[in-house]
Design a protein around this motif. Structure first.
Motif, mmCIF file in Angstrom:
data_model
loop_
_atom_site.group_PDB
_atom_site.id
_atom_site.type_symbol
_atom_site.label_atom_id
_atom_site.label_comp_id
_atom_site.label_asym_id
_atom_site.label_seq_id
_atom_site.Cartn_x
_atom_site.Cartn_y
_atom_site.Cartn_z
ATOM 1 N N ASN A 190 2.329 -15.191 -12.228
ATOM 2 C CA ASN A 190 3.328 -14.555 -13.109
ATOM 3 C C ASN A 190 4.487 -15.482 -13.427
ATOM 4 O OD1 ASN A 190 2.158 -11.851 -13.313
ATOM 5 N ND2 ASN A 190 2.598 -11.725 -11.128
ATOM 6 N N ASN A 200 -1.452 -24.322 -26.510
ATOM 7 C CA ASN A 200 -0.279 -23.453 -26.590
ATOM 8 C C ASN A 200 0.983 -24.316 -26.544
ATOM 9 O OD1 ASN A 200 1.852 -21.647 -25.769
ATOM 10 N ND2 ASN A 200 0.240 -20.197 -25.254
ATOM 11 N N VAL A 218 5.621 -18.297 -16.019
ATOM 12 C CA VAL A 218 5.348 -19.003 -17.271
ATOM 13 C C VAL A 218 6.312 -20.187 -17.377
ATOM 14 C CG1 VAL A 218 5.061 -18.795 -19.763
ATOM 15 C CG2 VAL A 218 4.712 -16.786 -18.297
ATOM 16 N N MET A 232 -1.640 -16.346 -25.834
ATOM 17 C CA MET A 232 -3.024 -16.717 -25.540
ATOM 18 C C MET A 232 -4.047 -15.800 -26.213
ATOM 19 S SD MET A 232 -5.678 -15.741 -23.380
ATOM 20 C CE MET A 232 -5.186 -15.078 -21.799
ATOM 21 N N ARG A 265 -1.077 -4.414 -18.257
ATOM 22 C CA ARG A 265 0.123 -5.244 -18.428
ATOM 23 C C ARG A 265 0.921 -4.648 -19.576
ATOM 24 N NH1 ARG A 265 -0.641 -10.822 -16.662
ATOM 25 N NH2 ARG A 265 0.793 -11.434 -18.309
ATOM 26 N N TYR A 297 -10.369 -15.616 -16.705
ATOM 27 C CA TYR A 297 -10.170 -14.700 -17.834
ATOM 28 C C TYR A 297 -11.173 -14.924 -18.970
ATOM 29 C CZ TYR A 297 -7.501 -18.091 -20.752
ATOM 30 O OH TYR A 297 -7.117 -19.159 -21.521
ATOM 31 N N LEU A 338 4.121 -23.659 -25.794
ATOM 32 C CA LEU A 338 5.274 -23.204 -24.988
ATOM 33 C C LEU A 338 5.974 -24.328 -24.232
ATOM 34 C CD1 LEU A 338 4.481 -19.809 -23.223
ATOM 35 C CD2 LEU A 338 6.161 -20.316 -25.000
ATOM 36 N N LYS A 363 17.758 -16.643 -15.938
ATOM 37 C CA LYS A 363 17.246 -17.364 -17.088
ATOM 38 C C LYS A 363 17.283 -16.561 -18.378
ATOM 39 C CE LYS A 363 15.397 -21.179 -18.307
ATOM 40 N NZ LYS A 363 15.817 -22.514 -17.920
ATOM 41 N N ALA A 367 6.392 -10.744 -14.982
ATOM 42 C CA ALA A 367 6.415 -12.101 -15.534
ATOM 43 C C ALA A 367 7.426 -12.159 -16.669
ATOM 44 C CB ALA A 367 5.032 -12.491 -16.050
ATOM 45 N N GLY A 368 8.248 -13.178 -16.657
ATOM 46 C CA GLY A 368 9.211 -13.318 -17.740
ATOM 47 C C GLY A 368 10.254 -14.342 -17.377
ATOM 48 N N PRO A 369 11.256 -14.540 -18.190
ATOM 49 C CA PRO A 369 11.452 -13.858 -19.472
ATOM 50 C C PRO A 369 10.474 -14.387 -20.519
ATOM 51 C CG PRO A 369 13.106 -15.563 -19.173
ATOM 52 C CD PRO A 369 12.302 -15.540 -17.911
ATOM 53 N N GLY A 423 -5.006 -22.636 -25.037
ATOM 54 C CA GLY A 423 -5.131 -21.179 -25.074
ATOM 55 C C GLY A 423 -4.400 -20.541 -26.220
ATOM 56 N N ALA A 461 0.739 -18.676 -15.198
ATOM 57 C CA ALA A 461 1.360 -17.683 -16.074
ATOM 58 C C ALA A 461 0.806 -16.268 -15.840
ATOM 59 C CB ALA A 461 1.133 -18.073 -17.538
ATOM 60 N N LEU A 462 -0.497 -16.174 -15.597
ATOM 61 C CA LEU A 462 -1.123 -14.860 -15.465
ATOM 62 C C LEU A 462 -1.028 -14.353 -14.025
ATOM 63 C CD1 LEU A 462 -4.223 -15.520 -17.740
ATOM 64 C CD2 LEU A 462 -2.230 -14.108 -18.272
ATOM 65 N N HIS A 463 -1.529 -13.150 -13.804
ATOM 66 C CA HIS A 463 -1.443 -12.594 -12.447
ATOM 67 C C HIS A 463 -2.622 -13.003 -11.572
ATOM 68 C CE1 HIS A 463 -3.425 -9.315 -14.820
ATOM 69 N NE2 HIS A 463 -4.240 -9.358 -13.797
ATOM 70 N N GLU A 502 2.190 -19.654 -7.171
ATOM 71 C CA GLU A 502 3.130 -18.694 -7.758
ATOM 72 C C GLU A 502 2.560 -18.188 -9.073
ATOM 73 O OE1 GLU A 502 7.270 -19.392 -7.715
ATOM 74 O OE2 GLU A 502 7.204 -20.460 -5.801
ATOM 75 N N PHE A 523 1.853 -23.249 -10.304
ATOM 76 C CA PHE A 523 2.471 -22.171 -11.078
ATOM 77 C C PHE A 523 1.478 -21.668 -12.120
ATOM 78 C CE2 PHE A 523 5.962 -24.892 -9.669
ATOM 79 C CZ PHE A 523 6.812 -23.955 -9.097
ATOM 80 N N MET A 557 9.300 -21.058 -19.931
ATOM 81 C CA MET A 557 10.143 -19.878 -20.143
ATOM 82 C C MET A 557 11.059 -19.675 -18.934
ATOM 83 S SD MET A 557 9.229 -18.944 -23.138
ATOM 84 C CE MET A 557 10.127 -17.417 -23.350
ATOM 85 N N ILE A 558 10.470 -19.447 -17.774
ATOM 86 C CA ILE A 558 11.313 -19.192 -16.592
ATOM 87 C C ILE A 558 11.926 -20.486 -16.085
ATOM 88 C CG2 ILE A 558 9.375 -19.320 -14.944
ATOM 89 C CD1 ILE A 558 11.467 -16.698 -13.989
ATOM 90 N N GLU A 559 11.213 -21.583 -16.289
ATOM 91 C CA GLU A 559 11.734 -22.876 -15.883
ATOM 92 C C GLU A 559 11.164 -23.948 -16.787
ATOM 93 O OE1 GLU A 559 12.676 -23.670 -11.267
ATOM 94 O OE2 GLU A 559 10.968 -22.414 -11.745
ATOM 95 N N THR A 560 11.990 -24.907 -17.146
ATOM 96 C CA THR A 560 11.466 -26.012 -17.942
ATOM 97 C C THR A 560 10.967 -27.097 -16.992
ATOM 98 O OG1 THR A 560 13.594 -27.119 -17.977
ATOM 99 C CG2 THR A 560 13.157 -25.574 -19.773
#
Ligand SMILES: Cc1cc2nc3c(=O)[nH]c(=O)nc-3n(C[C@H](O)[C@H](O)[C@H](O)COP(=O)(O)OP(=O)(O)OC[C@H]3O[C@@H](n4cnc5c(N)ncnc54)[C@H](O)[C@@H]3O)c2cc1C
Ligand SMILES: Cc1cc2nc3c(=O)[nH]c(=O)nc-3n(C[C@H](O)[C@H](O)[C@H](O)COP(=O)(O)OP(=O)(O)OC[C@H]3O[C@@H](n4cnc5c(N)ncnc54)[C@H](O)[C@@H]3O)c2cc1C
Ligand code: SF4
Ligand code: SF4
Ligand code: FES
Lengths: 285, 483
Positions: free
Chosen positions: B218, B407, B220, A221, A44, B189, B409, A27, A86-88, B246, B179-181, B216, B177, B223-226
């Motif tokens: 980490n 957000n 986002v 965030m 992080r 958080y 994104l 990606k 985590a990314g991209p 957020g 985004a955070l760990h 899953e 899914f 970004m990694i998938e739409t």
């Protein structure tokens, strides 16, 4: 957990890693980064995706050991794992057609600039690279840059390799002799990027820098990564990390990056002490 | 069987106060402030309920829990049955019992509220949920046949977790899914340990994992998938968006990028998610010991931030709010707890400018005094500046807790998802259906920053609608005018 497939030092305190991350490898685009944690209780930290192989499913990270987290990371070997990745993240580099683009990398900044150089070349641009370091052993990715750029100029502060002087001196020289230069990408320490912006500004050359503020989540965030661009507050992790160099408030960035100076210094000393114990176990002489 | 009490006898009973850590002790630790009811206290409190024939308390609860019935069961010492009644409508009683703004909801509506003190519905809910967790946990192991349908849930806050729970229970294959760990959204958080022990959130997540929900971290989305890739390439049959609100708002005054100015999100994330309060933490936080800390805002986030600062040694730690205390949106209990912990309140002030030293560190704030004028559309009197009434205070650290926007994104990479001018996603309030086929949304991403119970309720309604869509394949959006 992401497995490290390969790891070796390419310069003092600078390590190259190939890390298993198949989805990210497919990606990612030039200019994007990942956020990793080395351990389950770790910080992080953002690292640029220096390279990737979508077929083989790995990404490359090039890491300069500057503090506790990066130095701990640089102890890892092939076969070890990163706890989280985590990314991209971030916006990809904007790639257009230029007459001639110059990519300027200072120190480990060369690793961050490299994927952008590749993308510019892949889009059919003539790309010149200026890659600087304190001395010969700190100049990285010279062969890789030569493979994609029309000209590559290593520079060293002590003259031990290539041009004797700063990257900005070389850049000024090139601009004076090559009127086709119409795009500059600069990545490196904040004062270097600031100086590049000052060099290109009088010529009106479109210049982009990749900013490195302190980040936490990397998703927009927390607002910790905020920078000021053209008087507006922007979040580097989602609006950047690349911005118009002529509009960035570099002094603010440099100051904000010192927020945790005392804490970082302490953690770094602590790390050095533990490193000393590891190399010289108690009882050894 | 519970005691047979007359209505008059019940009305004479006094409300059971929940034991708390003493203010001096708790102001220096991160352990939970409220210590919970004993079983005897729970029964005594439940006996106060007069078992109304028209239980108005239920109308006050956003998810319509059968409060009268569960409270009756508590009075009968049928604690497990009580929690089972709650769980028909709520998926997170241990959490909502702790964090719901009860005074505006169930307890605010209780008939006893006018002349006496309302039944402590929140405390009772918390008690029975903790009772269940302490007695081997939930009894939810029914084997349901798999439907073979796959649903992607994006975001692991209360909306996402509730949606995942209902979907897995009817046999769908669910992947969350995040985004955070860590899983849990704001519950992890944002809301601090001293108000909501993280162990409770983890227990809920573990329960879902045991039911077969895949997580899953980490990851986002956007970004990694739409969203399109989830539906087209990954073979998900439906997507639920519970990504929360957020994106921190700042004050828009000069100087707010000085070192020492945090958004509440950053401040609380460093402390809660990254555990910056623990000795030996890897993630740094400015040293607050003996420092002057000011928090802008009057909501739960502001109270959490200021009380966290207090626990990290800030003195004085002050709330700066532009309206008066009566308008503060924070839970009444949090305001009371904050005061007991020595938090100072400066109301009817708004910042004009932040000042710093030559190294860029925050040193002070110029404030404008306000007064209350006409009521605005929210029914609260609008604060307006008192001309010329300005003053300056010295502070070391400021935390901005004036709210979050959604957000962008996901919306950025999903152009066919309709959004409002405020960036929230447009979704039908009953079904969570968005303008995009097979995509549902709920929680703060739809409403803007709201509450845990509303997010949870939205997640559950969406789950029901997703189930229906997966069974019938019919996608019908309520006409805009009806919505
Ligand atoms: C988008 C982005 C991409 C990056 N890509 C790379 C990369 O590819 N390779 C790489 O080696 N580094 C990269 N960095 C920098 C890297 O994230 C930091 O070096 C790292 O976070 C430092 O962590 P530490 O705990 O090891 O050091 P710390 O103890 O946190 O800091 C040690 C020293 O580094 C300085 N420092 C702290 N944070 C940063 C920062 N964000 N940037 C620069 N200096 C910092 C401190 O002032 C201090 O002098 C990137 C940063 C960003 C924001
Ligand atoms: C400090 C604080 C205190 C609060 N106190 C209270 C209280 O006392 N009582 C109360 O009722 N409410 C309270 N609230 C409000 C309440 O927490 C929220 O209304 C609720 O959590 C919203 O739930 P949600 O599921 O919609 O979103 P969230 O809880 O925000 O969860 C969203 C999740 O989605 C993840 N995410 C976002 N984008 C992506 C993406 N692109 N891909 C993958 N994952 C993504 C986020 O990381 C997050 O984990 C408080 C809020 C805060 C910030
Ligand atoms: S969920 Fe909240 S509003 Fe409903 S009964 Fe429980 S505490 Fe009250
Ligand atoms: S309104 Fe109050 S007294 Fe009446 S049933 Fe509800 S909790 Fe009991
Ligand atoms: S790192 Fe948190 S908003 Fe950018």
């Amino acid at each position: 957990m992401n497995r490290i497939l390969e790891a070796h030092f390419i310069a003092p305190e600078v390590k190259y890693f190939r890390v298993e991350a198949p989805k990210v490898a497919r990606k990612r685009r030039a200019g994007q980064f990942v956020i990793i944690r080395v351990t389950g209780s770790g910080e992080r930290i953002p690292l640029t995706i220096a390279d990737a192989d979508p077929e083989a499913g790995w990404i490359a990270l090039i890491v300069q050991g500057v503090g506790k987290t990066t130095r701990t990371l640089n102890q890892l070997q092939a076969g070890d794992t990163l706890h989280d990745l985590a990314g991209p993240l971030g916006m990809p580099s904007e790639i257009h057609e230029y007459d001639t683009a110059v990519v300027v990398g200072g120190g480990v900044g060369t690793a961050i600039a490299y994927p952008t150089a590749v993308a510019l070349a892949d889009a059919g641009n003539d790309v010149i690279a200026i890659i600087g370091g304190r001395s010969r052993e700190f100049v990285i990715l010279e062969d890789e840059m030569r493979a994609v750029c029309t000209e590559v100029y290593p520079t060293t502060d002590d003259g031990s390799h290539g041009f004797h002087g700063f990257v900005t001196d070389k850049l000024a020289e090139l601009i004076a002799s090559n009127p086709r230069i119409d795009h500059v990408v600069a990545v490196g320490p904040v004062p270097m990027m600031h100086a590049v912006a000052d060099v290109t500004r009088p010529h009106g050359i479109d210049t982009v820098v990749s900013l490195n503020p302190i980040m936490v989540d990397g998703t927009g965030m927390c607002g910790g990564c905020r920078v000021s661009v053209g008087g507006e507050t922007r979040f580097a992790c989602v609006d950047g990390p690349e911005f118009d160099a002529h509009l960035v408030d570099f002094e603010l960035l440099a100051r904000r990056n010192k927020t945790y100076g005392a804490f970082e210094h302490y953690r770094n000393e602590e790390f050095t002490a533990s490193e000393h114990d590891r190399v010289n176990p108690p009882g050894s002489c | 069987m519970g005691r047979d009490l007359t209505r008059r006898e019940r009305l004479k009973l006094t409300r059971q106060e929940m034991a708390e850590q003493p203010p001096e002790t708790r102001a220096v630790n991160f352990d939970e402030v409220n210590l919970g009811y004993t079983p005897e206290q729970a029964v005594a409190e439940a006996e106060r309920c007069i078992l109304c024939s028209h239980p108005v308390c239920i109308d006050g609860c956003p998810v319509g829990i059968d409060i009268r019935e569960f409270v009756r069961l508590v009075a009968d010492e049928q604690f497990q049955d009580a929690v089972d009644v709650i769980k028909r409508d709520s998926f997170l009683p241990a959490i909502c019992g702790r964090v719901c703004p009860q005074e505006d909801q169930c307890e605010g509506a209780c008939v006893l509220a006018r002349k006496y003190k309302p039944v402590a519905i929140g405390h009772l809910e918390r008690f029975v949920a903790d009772y269940e967790r302490g007695h081997g946990g939930q009894t939810d192991t029914k084997d349901v046949p798999k439907t073979g349908k796959r649903v992607a849930v994006v975001g692991s806050g209360p909306a996402g977790l509730a949606c995942a729970a209902d979907l897995v229970r009817v046999g769908h294959d669910v992947t969350v899914f995040e985004a955070l760990h860590e899983l849990g959204g704001v519950l992890i958080y944002g809301i601090p340990e001293f108000r909501l022990p993280k162990e409770i959130v983890r227990a809920e997540v573990d329960q879902l994992a045991a039911l077969g929900v895949r997580f899953e971290t980490n990851t986002v989305i956007g970004m990694i998938e739409t969203i399109d890739e989830l539906l087209e390439d990954d073979g998900f049959d439906a997507v639920f968006l519970g990504v929360g609100a957020g994106l921190p708002r700042f004050l828009g005054v000069p100087g707010e990028n000085l070192i020492g100015v945090y958004s509440a999100n950053e401040f609380l994330t460093r402390v809660n998610l990254m555990r910056a309060y623990e000795a030996g933490a890897e993630t740094p936080l400015l040293d607050l010991y003996g420092k002057t800390v000011a928090v802008f805002g009057g909501g739960n986030t502001a109270m959490d931030a200021v009380r966290t600062a207090r626990r990290l040694g800030a003195a004085p730690a002050t709330i700066l709010y532009r309206r008066s205390e009566a308008e503060m949106p924070a839970r009444a209990e949090e305001v009371a707890h904050a005061k007991a912990e020595g938090i100072e309140f400066e109301t009817l002030v708004t910042p004009i400018e932040m000042h710093g030293n030559e190294d860029g560190w925050l040193t002070g704030i110029r404030l404008q005094r306000m007064e209350l004028g006409e009521s605005d559309d929210s029914g609260r009197r609008r604060p307006q500046p008192i001309p010329g009434d300005e003053f300056e205070i010295a502070i070391d650290v400021a935390v901005v807790a004036i709210g979050n926007d959604p957000n962008p994104l996901i919306q950025k990479t999903t152009p066919d998802l309709e959004q409002t001018p405020w960036g929230t996603i447009v979704a039908d309030p009953q079904t969570g259906r968005t303008a995009k086929v097979a995509v549902f949304a709920g929680g703060d991403i739809v409403t803007g920053g709201a509450t845990v119970i509303l997010a949870m309720g939205a997640g559950r309604r969406a789950a029901a609608s997703i189930d229906e869509y997966l069974k019938t394949g019919v996608w019908e959006i309520v006409a805009e005018t009806e919505a």
